[in-house]
Design a protein around this motif. Structure first.
Motif, PDB file in Angstrom:
ATOM      1  N   GLU A  67      15.323  42.995  23.902  1.00  0.00           N
ATOM      2  CA  GLU A  67      16.719  42.859  24.280  1.00  0.00           C
ATOM      3  C   GLU A  67      17.200  41.459  23.953  1.00  0.00           C
ATOM      4  N   LYS A  68      18.454  41.386  23.546  1.00  0.00           N
ATOM      5  CA  LYS A  68      18.987  40.116  23.080  1.00  0.00           C
ATOM      6  C   LYS A  68      20.371  39.861  23.631  1.00  0.00           C
ATOM      7  N   VAL A  76      23.890  38.585  22.534  1.00  0.00           N
ATOM      8  CA  VAL A  76      24.655  38.429  21.298  1.00  0.00           C
ATOM      9  C   VAL A  76      25.880  37.586  21.629  1.00  0.00           C
ATOM     10  N   ILE A  77      26.006  36.473  20.921  1.00  0.00           N
ATOM     11  CA  ILE A  77      27.129  35.561  21.156  1.00  0.00           C
ATOM     12  C   ILE A  77      27.889  35.339  19.859  1.00  0.00           C
ATOM     13  N   SER A  78      29.146  34.956  20.009  1.00  0.00           N
ATOM     14  CA  SER A  78      29.933  34.639  18.826  1.00  0.00           C
ATOM     15  C   SER A  78      30.747  33.389  19.124  1.00  0.00           C
ATOM     16  N   VAL A  88      28.027  34.847  14.497  1.00  0.00           N
ATOM     17  CA  VAL A  88      27.458  35.745  15.500  1.00  0.00           C
ATOM     18  C   VAL A  88      25.966  35.467  15.544  1.00  0.00           C
ATOM     19  N   ARG A  89      25.452  35.261  16.751  1.00  0.00           N
ATOM     20  CA  ARG A  89      24.021  34.971  16.933  1.00  0.00           C
ATOM     21  C   ARG A  89      23.418  35.980  17.887  1.00  0.00           C
ATOM     22  N   SER A  90      22.163  36.246  17.659  1.00  0.00           N
ATOM     23  CA  SER A  90      21.393  37.132  18.521  1.00  0.00           C
ATOM     24  C   SER A  90      20.200  36.332  19.036  1.00  0.00           C
ATOM     25  N   GLU A  97      28.188  36.703  31.913  1.00  0.00           N
ATOM     26  CA  GLU A  97      26.913  36.819  31.198  1.00  0.00           C
ATOM     27  C   GLU A  97      25.770  37.124  32.162  1.00  0.00           C
TER      28      GLU A  97
END
Length: 158
Positions: free
Chosen positions: A52-53, A55-57, A62-64, A98
Motif C-alpha cells: 500500500e502506498k 499517492v501525493i501530487s 505525482v509520487r507514490s 491523510e
C-alpha cells in the motif's frame, strides 16, 4: 491474530474487548481447512500492507510512497511534509485528511505530526524519539493515547 479456544460461544465476546488485528477465531478441535483459510487471509493482509502506498501530487508531479517507508509526516501552513529515510516529499493538504487513510501502525502525537510506530525508539512526555535520530513533539492532549497505542502495538507485534 488468530485466536484458538475451547470455550463455548458465550466467551467469544471477550476476544473482541482487546484492540487487535483479528483474522478470526477457531474452536477446538481445529479444522485444517479453516486454519489454512485464516492463515491465507492473514498473509494477504500482511502483503497488502507491504504494498500500500501514499499517492501525493505537488508541482505537477505525482509520487507514490510505500507506507512502510514513511517515518513521520508533519504539517505546516497547509503543506504536509512526508519524511522517509532518504527523502522528504511536500504536498498541499491537511494532515487530518491523510491520517484517516493511513494503516493502523501510524499514530498522531500532535496536531502537526503523524508517526509510523515501526520507527519509534522511545517516548517521553514531550517527544517521540525515532530510530533515525529525529524527534517529534508530543502534545499534552495526545500523550496518554500515544503511550497506550504504542504499548498495545508493541505488545501485539511479533
Amino acid at each position: 491474530t488468530i485466536f484458538v479456544t475451547d470455550t463455548d460461544e458465550k466467551f467469544f465476546q471477550y476476544i473482541f474487548l482487546r484492540e487487535v488485528n483479528l483474522c478470526g477465531y477457531l474452536e477446538k478441535p481445529i479444522r485444517k481447512e479453516l486454519l489454512h483459510g485464516m492463515i491465507n487471509n492473514a498473509v494477504r493482509h500482511i502483503n497488502r500492507d507491504s504494498v500500500e502506498k501514499l499517492v501525493i501530487s505537488y508541482n505537477r508531479e505525482v509520487r507514490s510512497i510505500p507506507y512502510k517507508e514513511i517515518i513521520y509526516m508533519e504539517s505546516s501552513n497547509r503543506h504536509v511534509t512526508v519524511h522517509t529515510r532518504y527523502e522528504q516529499f511536500v504536498f498541499y493538504g491537511k494532515l487530518d485528511s491523510e491520517y484517516i487513510t493511513l494503516p493502523y501502525y501510524f499514530l498522531t502525537s500532535h496536531k502537526s505530526y503523524v508517526v509510523n510506530m515501526n520507527y519509534i525508539s522511545k517516548i517521553d512526555r514531550k517527544n517521540i524519539y525515532l530510530c533515525t535520530g529525529d524527534k517529534v513533539d508530543v502534545s499534552k492532549a495526545h500523550y496518554m493515547e500515544v503511550r497506550k497505542k504504542f504499548q498495545e502495538y508493541m505488545g501485539n507485534k511479533d
